[in-house]
Design a protein around this motif. Structure first.
Motif, mmCIF file in Angstrom:
data_model
loop_
_atom_site.group_PDB
_atom_site.id
_atom_site.type_symbol
_atom_site.label_atom_id
_atom_site.label_comp_id
_atom_site.label_asym_id
_atom_site.label_seq_id
_atom_site.Cartn_x
_atom_site.Cartn_y
_atom_site.Cartn_z
ATOM 1 N N LEU A 4 4.925 4.584 10.999
ATOM 2 C CA LEU A 4 5.420 3.609 10.023
ATOM 3 C C LEU A 4 6.906 3.327 10.243
ATOM 4 O O LEU A 4 7.351 2.183 10.123
ATOM 5 N N LYS A 5 7.656 4.350 10.598
ATOM 6 C CA LYS A 5 9.088 4.168 10.885
ATOM 7 C C LYS A 5 9.281 3.204 12.055
ATOM 8 O O LYS A 5 10.156 2.319 12.013
ATOM 9 N N LEU A 6 8.478 3.359 13.107
ATOM 10 C CA LEU A 6 8.599 2.465 14.265
ATOM 11 C C LEU A 6 8.234 1.027 13.900
ATOM 12 O O LEU A 6 8.878 0.079 14.369
ATOM 13 N N LEU A 7 7.231 0.848 13.059
ATOM 14 C CA LEU A 7 6.880 -0.500 12.597
ATOM 15 C C LEU A 7 8.009 -1.092 11.751
ATOM 16 O O LEU A 7 8.309 -2.282 11.855
ATOM 17 N N PRO A 62 3.265 13.584 8.708
ATOM 18 C CA PRO A 62 4.495 13.294 9.457
ATOM 19 C C PRO A 62 4.272 12.341 10.636
ATOM 20 O O PRO A 62 5.131 11.521 10.945
ATOM 21 N N THR A 63 3.116 12.444 11.293
ATOM 22 C CA THR A 63 2.818 11.541 12.406
ATOM 23 C C THR A 63 2.640 10.112 11.907
ATOM 24 O O THR A 63 3.159 9.163 12.506
ATOM 25 N N ILE A 108 7.196 -4.342 9.064
ATOM 26 C CA ILE A 108 6.904 -3.936 7.694
ATOM 27 C C ILE A 108 8.203 -3.515 7.026
ATOM 28 O O ILE A 108 9.210 -3.283 7.683
ATOM 29 N N ASP A 109 8.145 -3.417 5.697
ATOM 30 C CA ASP A 109 9.263 -2.881 4.938
ATOM 31 C C ASP A 109 8.681 -1.960 3.881
ATOM 32 O O ASP A 109 7.458 -1.914 3.693
ATOM 33 N N VAL A 123 0.844 -1.192 0.000
ATOM 34 C CA VAL A 123 0.000 0.000 0.000
ATOM 35 C C VAL A 123 0.879 1.241 0.000
ATOM 36 O O VAL A 123 1.938 1.273 0.637
ATOM 37 N N CYS A 124 0.428 2.255 -0.717
ATOM 38 C CA CYS A 124 1.129 3.535 -0.761
ATOM 39 C C CYS A 124 0.789 4.325 0.497
ATOM 40 O O CYS A 124 -0.350 4.296 0.976
ATOM 41 N N VAL A 125 1.759 5.040 1.018
ATOM 42 C CA VAL A 125 1.527 5.871 2.191
ATOM 43 C C VAL A 125 0.403 6.873 1.927
ATOM 44 O O VAL A 125 -0.349 7.228 2.837
#
Length: 135
Positions: A82-85, A76-77, A91-92, A62-64
């Motif tokens: 997503l960065k933490l996941l 940004p939130t 996820i990648d 899925v696209c952000v």
């Protein structure tokens, strides 16, 4: 919110590379620390929803740009969650032009499932019987 960086399980020095099931052997301290980071990443409702949206998406990615409208949060939130996941190894992603596409890392969710699964064929303990005998 903690500024602590998460180390992806299985991608570090190998200390947490292989965790036994919780019911087969006790986790050592390093394994518990690394596993707790993954569960911490899953412990936020927004991140849990994001993981679910990504995992259930037809086509597997899925696209952000398709994730952000599902939340009352800024882009940004959402990117932070997503960065933490990603840091937890759940996820990648891949950048394609101006957009970033995300997908589930099934090896990590399979690993979590294996850690939490009772070995096949083993009966559950009968706590009702032992509780009655103790009183």
């Amino acid at each position: 919110m903690s500024k602590q960086e998460l180390v992806v399980l299985g991608r570090d020095d190998g200390a947490g590379a292989c965790c036994p099931g919780l019911l087969t052997a006790p986790l050592d301290e390093d394994q518990a620390v690394e596993l707790a980071k993954v569960f911490k990443a899953l412990g936020d409702p927004v991140r849990l929803r994001l993981l679910s949206l990504i995992a259930s998406r037809a086509g597997g990615e899925v696209c952000v740009c398709d994730l952000t409208p599902d939340f009352g949060l800024s882009q940004p939130t959402i990117s932070h969650h997503l960065k933490l996941l990603r840091q937890a190894g759940l996820i990648d992603c891949e950048r394609r032009g101006t957009w970033v596409y995300y997908w589930l890392v099934p090896e990590m969710t399979d690993r979590l499932a294996a850690i939490l699964t009772r070995p096949a064929g083993e009966p559950l303990p009968d706590h009702a019987a032992s509780a009655g005998a103790a009183s």
